[in-house]
Design a protein around this motif. Structure first.
Motif, PDB file in Angstrom:
ATOM      1  N   PHE A   1       0.822  -1.202   0.000  1.00 15.88           N
ATOM      2  CA  PHE A   1       0.000   0.000   0.000  1.00 15.88           C
ATOM      3  C   PHE A   1       0.859   1.257   0.000  1.00 15.88           C
ATOM      4  CE2 PHE A   1      -2.706  -2.964   2.699  1.00 15.88           C
ATOM      5  CZ  PHE A   1      -3.375  -3.460   1.593  1.00 15.88           C
ATOM      6  N   ASP A   2       0.241   2.335  -0.414  1.00 19.04           N
ATOM      7  CA  ASP A   2       0.878   3.634  -0.234  1.00 19.04           C
ATOM      8  C   ASP A   2       1.045   3.867   1.256  1.00 19.04           C
ATOM      9  OD1 ASP A   2       0.962   4.110  -2.870  1.00 19.04           O
ATOM     10  OD2 ASP A   2      -0.550   5.686  -2.902  1.00 19.04           O
ATOM     11  N   ARG A   3       2.173   4.436   1.627  1.00 20.07           N
ATOM     12  CA  ARG A   3       2.393   4.562   3.068  1.00 20.07           C
ATOM     13  C   ARG A   3       3.335   5.701   3.400  1.00 20.07           C
ATOM     14  NH1 ARG A   3       5.094   0.027   0.584  1.00 20.07           N
ATOM     15  NH2 ARG A   3       7.276   0.536   0.583  1.00 20.07           N
ATOM     16  N   LEU A   4       3.150   6.207   4.582  1.00 21.57           N
ATOM     17  CA  LEU A   4       4.117   7.109   5.194  1.00 21.57           C
ATOM     18  C   LEU A   4       4.629   6.388   6.427  1.00 21.57           C
ATOM     19  CD1 LEU A   4       2.359  10.606   5.100  1.00 21.57           C
ATOM     20  CD2 LEU A   4       4.000   9.653   3.472  1.00 21.57           C
ATOM     21  N   VAL A   5       5.937   6.410   6.611  1.00 25.12           N
ATOM     22  CA  VAL A   5       6.520   5.710   7.746  1.00 25.12           C
ATOM     23  C   VAL A   5       7.269   6.709   8.623  1.00 25.12           C
ATOM     24  CG1 VAL A   5       8.110   3.895   8.471  1.00 25.12           C
ATOM     25  CG2 VAL A   5       6.707   3.571   6.424  1.00 25.12           C
ATOM     26  N   PHE A   6       7.046   6.595   9.898  1.00 27.75           N
ATOM     27  CA  PHE A   6       7.691   7.478  10.861  1.00 27.75           C
ATOM     28  C   PHE A   6       8.447   6.623  11.876  1.00 27.75           C
ATOM     29  CE2 PHE A   6       4.063   9.487   9.069  1.00 27.75           C
ATOM     30  CZ  PHE A   6       4.418  10.815   8.879  1.00 27.75           C
ATOM     31  N   VAL A   7       9.677   7.038  12.171  1.00 28.49           N
ATOM     32  CA  VAL A   7      10.469   6.304  13.150  1.00 28.49           C
ATOM     33  C   VAL A   7      10.628   7.194  14.379  1.00 28.49           C
ATOM     34  CG1 VAL A   7      12.685   5.204  13.633  1.00 28.49           C
ATOM     35  CG2 VAL A   7      11.653   5.010  11.351  1.00 28.49           C
ATOM     36  N   ASP A   8      10.179   6.739  15.501  1.00 27.61           N
ATOM     37  CA  ASP A   8      10.110   7.562  16.718  1.00 27.61           C
ATOM     38  C   ASP A   8       9.462   8.919  16.405  1.00 27.61           C
ATOM     39  OD1 ASP A   8      11.161   5.699  18.471  1.00 27.61           O
ATOM     40  OD2 ASP A   8      13.235   6.355  18.179  1.00 27.61           O
ATOM     41  N   GLY A   9       8.459   8.890  15.576  1.00 28.03           N
ATOM     42  CA  GLY A   9       7.727  10.116  15.265  1.00 28.03           C
ATOM     43  C   GLY A   9       8.346  10.964  14.169  1.00 28.03           C
ATOM     44  N   VAL A  10       9.496  10.540  13.657  1.00 27.83           N
ATOM     45  CA  VAL A  10      10.182  11.341  12.637  1.00 27.83           C
ATOM     46  C   VAL A  10      10.020  10.685  11.272  1.00 27.83           C
ATOM     47  CG1 VAL A  10      12.450  12.176  11.881  1.00 27.83           C
ATOM     48  CG2 VAL A  10      11.840  12.208  14.320  1.00 27.83           C
ATOM     49  N   PHE A  11       9.606  11.472  10.299  1.00 30.28           N
ATOM     50  CA  PHE A  11       9.325  10.948   8.969  1.00 30.28           C
ATOM     51  C   PHE A  11      10.544  10.249   8.377  1.00 30.28           C
ATOM     52  CE2 PHE A  11       8.973  11.800   4.263  1.00 30.28           C
ATOM     53  CZ  PHE A  11       7.984  10.841   4.054  1.00 30.28           C
ATOM     54  N   SER A  12      10.307   9.094   7.802  1.00 33.59           N
ATOM     55  CA  SER A  12      11.401   8.317   7.217  1.00 33.59           C
ATOM     56  C   SER A  12      11.170   8.119   5.721  1.00 33.59           C
ATOM     57  CB  SER A  12      11.479   6.961   7.926  1.00 33.59           C
ATOM     58  OG  SER A  12      12.391   6.125   7.252  1.00 33.59           O
ATOM     59  N   PRO A  13      11.743   8.997   4.880  1.00 31.12           N
ATOM     60  CA  PRO A  13      11.516   8.898   3.431  1.00 31.12           C
ATOM     61  C   PRO A  13      11.873   7.538   2.833  1.00 31.12           C
ATOM     62  CG  PRO A  13      12.615  10.955   3.995  1.00 31.12           C
ATOM     63  CD  PRO A  13      12.611  10.108   5.239  1.00 31.12           C
ATOM     64  N   PRO A  14      12.968   6.889   3.251  1.00 28.93           N
ATOM     65  CA  PRO A  14      13.295   5.635   2.565  1.00 28.93           C
ATOM     66  C   PRO A  14      12.234   4.546   2.720  1.00 28.93           C
ATOM     67  CG  PRO A  14      14.902   6.093   4.327  1.00 28.93           C
ATOM     68  CD  PRO A  14      13.982   7.262   4.256  1.00 28.93           C
ATOM     69  N   HIS A  15      11.464   4.633   3.783  1.00 29.10           N
ATOM     70  CA  HIS A  15      10.443   3.593   3.979  1.00 29.10           C
ATOM     71  C   HIS A  15       9.089   3.970   3.385  1.00 29.10           C
ATOM     72  CE1 HIS A  15      13.308   2.597   7.291  1.00 29.10           C
ATOM     73  NE2 HIS A  15      13.047   1.394   6.870  1.00 29.10           N
ATOM     74  N   SER A  16       8.987   5.186   2.918  1.00 27.31           N
ATOM     75  CA  SER A  16       7.668   5.677   2.519  1.00 27.31           C
ATOM     76  C   SER A  16       7.498   5.632   1.008  1.00 27.31           C
ATOM     77  CB  SER A  16       7.485   7.115   3.023  1.00 27.31           C
ATOM     78  OG  SER A  16       7.647   7.156   4.427  1.00 27.31           O
ATOM     79  N   ARG A  17       6.248   5.622   0.582  1.00 22.24           N
ATOM     80  CA  ARG A  17       5.964   5.580  -0.849  1.00 22.24           C
ATOM     81  C   ARG A  17       4.532   6.043  -1.082  1.00 22.24           C
ATOM     82  NH1 ARG A  17       4.453   0.215  -4.030  1.00 22.24           N
ATOM     83  NH2 ARG A  17       2.474   0.855  -3.151  1.00 22.24           N
ATOM     84  N   VAL A  18       4.350   6.989  -1.936  1.00 27.37           N
ATOM     85  CA  VAL A  18       2.994   7.416  -2.257  1.00 27.37           C
ATOM     86  C   VAL A  18       2.845   7.506  -3.765  1.00 27.37           C
ATOM     87  CG1 VAL A  18       1.277   9.237  -2.068  1.00 27.37           C
ATOM     88  CG2 VAL A  18       2.723   8.705  -0.110  1.00 27.37           C
ATOM     89  N   ARG A  19       1.911   6.785  -4.310  1.00 29.95           N
ATOM     90  CA  ARG A  19       1.714   6.782  -5.762  1.00 29.95           C
ATOM     91  C   ARG A  19       0.294   7.128  -6.186  1.00 29.95           C
ATOM     92  NH1 ARG A  19       4.688   1.168  -7.240  1.00 29.95           N
ATOM     93  NH2 ARG A  19       6.810   1.772  -6.693  1.00 29.95           N
ATOM     94  N   ALA A  20      -0.671   6.930  -5.254  1.00 33.65           N
ATOM     95  CA  ALA A  20      -2.073   7.102  -5.664  1.00 33.65           C
ATOM     96  C   ALA A  20      -2.288   8.507  -6.220  1.00 33.65           C
ATOM     97  CB  ALA A  20      -2.984   6.867  -4.461  1.00 33.65           C
ATOM     98  N   PRO A  21      -2.944   8.616  -7.354  1.00 30.94           N
ATOM     99  CA  PRO A  21      -3.154   9.913  -7.975  1.00 30.94           C
ATOM    100  C   PRO A  21      -4.310  10.676  -7.333  1.00 30.94           C
ATOM    101  CG  PRO A  21      -4.146   8.193  -9.315  1.00 30.94           C
ATOM    102  CD  PRO A  21      -3.533   7.508  -8.125  1.00 30.94           C
ATOM    103  N   GLY A  22      -4.251  11.974  -7.402  1.00 27.38           N
ATOM    104  CA  GLY A  22      -5.405  12.792  -7.021  1.00 27.38           C
ATOM    105  C   GLY A  22      -5.558  13.060  -5.541  1.00 27.38           C
ATOM    106  N   ILE A  23      -4.689  12.533  -4.717  1.00 25.44           N
ATOM    107  CA  ILE A  23      -4.804  12.791  -3.288  1.00 25.44           C
ATOM    108  C   ILE A  23      -3.473  13.346  -2.776  1.00 25.44           C
ATOM    109  CG2 ILE A  23      -6.541  11.012  -2.908  1.00 25.44           C
ATOM    110  CD1 ILE A  23      -4.296   9.238  -1.789  1.00 25.44           C
ATOM    111  N   THR A  24      -3.540  13.969  -1.626  1.00 25.10           N
ATOM    112  CA  THR A  24      -2.320  14.492  -1.019  1.00 25.10           C
ATOM    113  C   THR A  24      -1.979  13.656   0.210  1.00 25.10           C
ATOM    114  OG1 THR A  24      -3.028  16.691  -1.687  1.00 25.10           O
ATOM    115  CG2 THR A  24      -1.249  16.572  -0.067  1.00 25.10           C
ATOM    116  N   VAL A  25      -0.821  13.082   0.197  1.00 29.18           N
ATOM    117  CA  VAL A  25      -0.354  12.325   1.362  1.00 29.18           C
ATOM    118  C   VAL A  25       1.064  12.801   1.638  1.00 29.18           C
ATOM    119  CG1 VAL A  25       0.116  10.048   2.343  1.00 29.18           C
ATOM    120  CG2 VAL A  25      -1.719  10.315   0.678  1.00 29.18           C
TER     121      VAL A  25
END
Lengths: 424, 249
Positions: free
Chosen positions: A84-108
């Motif tokens: 799934f599209d996901r945002l990943v946070f490590v100890d509350g801090v955003f972790s770009p390498p683990h995250s991925r967003v592809r779904a069109p038309g939405i803001t994540v």
């Protein structure tokens, strides 16, 4: 040092590096929140809302996390098995390498990127009045920001993953989710952890537009040494349907609050919760649904399964405002105790200011049915297996109607808790 | 001489300290069907629970031998995996567990015990569909929660279906006819009769003779006051029908 003083000191040293430090309105708001926290303090046993859950563990040993100050990337986080599209946070801090967003038309996006645009929306939920909400406002640094535009249906669940690393950190997570009128989306918010001690203080503000349909699945599966306070604040416009499904498995102590405001007629709130506790775990499920206008429906279905000397608390509040006629509200709290030392407090809490309403509630506390146990064993299933199957049967009602993409994963969570290889 | 499948020797049993069985002797050989009849309170259900190892039923004196071995200390699930099956008088409803999931787990537990490979989902369904037809059980019941919302007849059909799937060596049918209409009684009896063979033994417990019109026993025993008071062939059941239990005790 008291917990309040500890966090005030932490704020003073971290303020320049907190997300949005350059925004005057935010600084003002953080400091107002700190003042409010100082004046009320963290809740004690005399606070009716916290009667059965102590916060003495809070103390002064959790260090709030801030992006940049805490290189979460240096900690190994296993690859997430998800498509799934996901945002990943490590100890509350955003972790770009683990995250991925592809779904069109939405803001994540991670919240820290958009803070300048959310002045009206941050703390926009009237339910966020307690001490942990104040602490969160003062020290929150990141979280997920999701915007589903009106009329947009998102096909797959959007996953928000929060990993605690067990290094004594306090992660003040804030998620802002808005689904516009007629939108449809499913969110899978999960909290997982590496062994050790940390404190998660997470808030999700969910705004559901007219006629929108939203399912929020929230899985608390932190490491056993963790402390978790999570709040979901939902506001629903007319004819919207919002399901919040909360499963709490991990943590030494977890308090999950789901607070819903039904603000438009014809809205429906479907809240289910499951707590699975063993050893000395303490799980508190706290629910409050306010029918502010008439002709809305709310259903609360909460369960807990407690083994060893685990303790559970369920508080289910139904509030019906004056004039909210035609309300249909129901609540059930069913608890299964697998050991003599496990215990549960269950309290329905009704506040009704309108006449023409339906409000039903019921609670049970019980053990596994011996007749059913014998039946399964007579068919050749070992006692352990039979107990697992019956416990699963009790627990899996929380999955009824769940998003098909997630149901299997949630089933696996229950089987895994039962120590069974059944889900494989 | 072959070893009896089941042998009860001077069996005394209590429930919650109350003596129910007071010296029952019974020998069931492979291939035989024994009917146990008796008035209410005679101890018929106690007998079935004792054979299957229900924890509330205590053997206070005597012996229960299965294939020549004393099973008094065996757990209910060990007995089941060894081939002892009971069709329940009151099958239990288990919401939240589908019949197929439950039965596949049960079948595979017994297969593992016998050292046979487990059935996968496809194989299981194939076998299940065939056996469901044999006992006249509607196919959709497989996907519903175990016995939940089943009619009385469906519950009993489900019991016999499970028996067909588990292929026990010894089957105890406890009041299988209770709550059945004539058609369901016939269907279920056909299912049971189809399972009669030279190796399998059956103990058919019933209050009424009508079941025994369909499942004709090799032997009939009358249980009264915790003892077998009379034994005979299939015709003994008919005497009960004609003269009642009182005439026999």
């Amino acid at each position: 040092m008291s917990a309040v003083e500890h966090f005030r000191e932490a704020y003073q040293s971290l303020a320049p590096s907190l997300a949005g430090a350059e925004l005057p309105w935010l600084k003002e708001r953080r400091e107002a929140a700190l003042d409010a926290l100082a004046s009320v303090g963290f809740p004690g046993r005399r606070n009716e809302d916290w009667k059965y859950t102590s916060v003495r563990w809070l103390g002064s040993d959790f260090a709030p996390t801030v992006a940049g100050h805490d290189p979460g990337d240096s900690i190994f986080v296993p690859r997430l098995e998800t498509r799934f599209d996901r945002l990943v946070f490590v100890d509350g801090v955003f972790s770009p390498p683990h995250s991925r967003v592809r779904a069109p038309g939405i803001t994540v996006r991670p919240l820290h990127k958009v803070l300048a645009e959310v002045e009206d929306r941050l703390d926009g939920s009237p339910q966020l009045t307690g001490a942990f909400a104040k602490l969160n406002t003062a020290l929150m640094d990141d979280g997920a920001y999701v915007e589903v535009p009106s009329g947009t249906a998102v096909e797959f669940p959007i996953e928000l993953v929060f990993v605690g690393t067990g290094r004594g950190k306090a992660a003040n997570v804030r998620n802002l989710i808005r689904v516009g009128d007629g939108g449809q989306a499913t969110f899978f918010e999960r909290y997982v952890g590496l062994p050790g001690k940390h404190f998660t203080n997470a808030i999700t503000e969910l705004s559901v537009g007219e006629g929108a349909r939203v399912e929020l699945v929230r899985l608390q599966k932190e490491a056993l040494g963790a402390y978790h306070v999570g709040q979901v604040a939902v506001r629903q416009a007319a004819n919207s349907v919002a399901t919040v499904r909360s499963i709490s498995v991990g943590a030494e102590l977890a308090r999950i609050e789901v607070r819903v405001e039904l603000e438009g007629e014809g809205a429906k709130s479907d809240l289910t919760g499951l707590s699975l506790g063993r050893r000395k775990q303490h799980h508190d499920q706290h629910v409050a649904v306010w029918h502010r206008v008439g002709n809305c429906e709310s259903v609360q279905t909460f369960k807990s399964v407690l083994d060893d000397s685990a303790r559970g608390v369920f508080t289910g509040m139904i509030g019906i405002a004056s004039g909210a006629d035609g309300t249909d509200a129901s609540q059930s709290g069913n608890n299964l105790l697998l050991s003599d030392d496990a215990s549960v407090q269950t309290r329905p809490w009704l506040e009704i200011h309108a006449d023409d309403v339906k409000a039903a509630h019921g609670a049970t506390v019980g053990k596994l049915d011996e007749d059913a146990l014998f039946y399964l064993r007579q068919r050749g299933l070992s006692e352990k297996r039979a107990r697992s199957i019956l416990t699963y049967a009790f627990a899996n009602a929380v999955l009824e109607g769940a998003n098909a993409e997630l149901a299997g994963r949630l089933e696996a969570v229950i089987w895994e808790w039962l120590g069974s290889g059944e889900w494989k | 001489m072959t070893t009896p499948l089941l042998e009860l020797k001077n069996v005394h049993a209590s429930v919650a300290g109350t003596p129910i069985l007071k010296g029952v002797n019974l020998v069931v050989n492979p291939g035989e069907v024994h009917a146990i009849m008796g008035p209410n309170g005679a101890g018929k259900s106690t007998l079935s629970k004792l054979i299957t190892g229900h924890p509330d039923y205590e053997l206070t004196e005597g012996q229960i031998l299965y294939k020549g071995e004393d099973i008094a200390e065996m757990e209910p699930d060990e007995r089941a995996r060894a081939g002892i099956f009971m069709s329940f008088q009151y099958p239990v409803e288990i919401p939240g567990v589908s019949t197929s999931f439950f039965l596949k787990a049960a079948v595979n537990a017994s297969r593992r015990e016998r050292g046979e490979p487990e059935l996968d989902a496809m194989d299981f369904l194939k076998v299940a569909r065939t056996k469901m037809k044999q006992v006249g059980m509607p196919g959709d019941l497989l996907h519903r929660a175990v016995n939940e919302g089943f009619s009385g007849g469906e519950k009993k059909k489900n019991e016999i279906f499970q028996m067909a799937m588990l292929e026990p060596t010894l089957a105890v049918l406890d009041e299988t006819d209770s709550g059945l209409d004539v058609d369901a009684l016939r269907t279920i009896s056909e299912g049971v009769n189809a399972m009669r063979n030279d190796e399998r033994g059956m103990v058919v417990i019933t209050h009424y003779q009508r079941l025994l019109d369909h499942i004709v026993p090799d032997f009939t025993h009358i249980l009264a006051g915790g003892k077998i008071v009379k034994s005979g062939g299939a015709d003994l059941a008919k005497q009960v029908e004609a003269s009642g239990y009182e005439g026999l005790a």
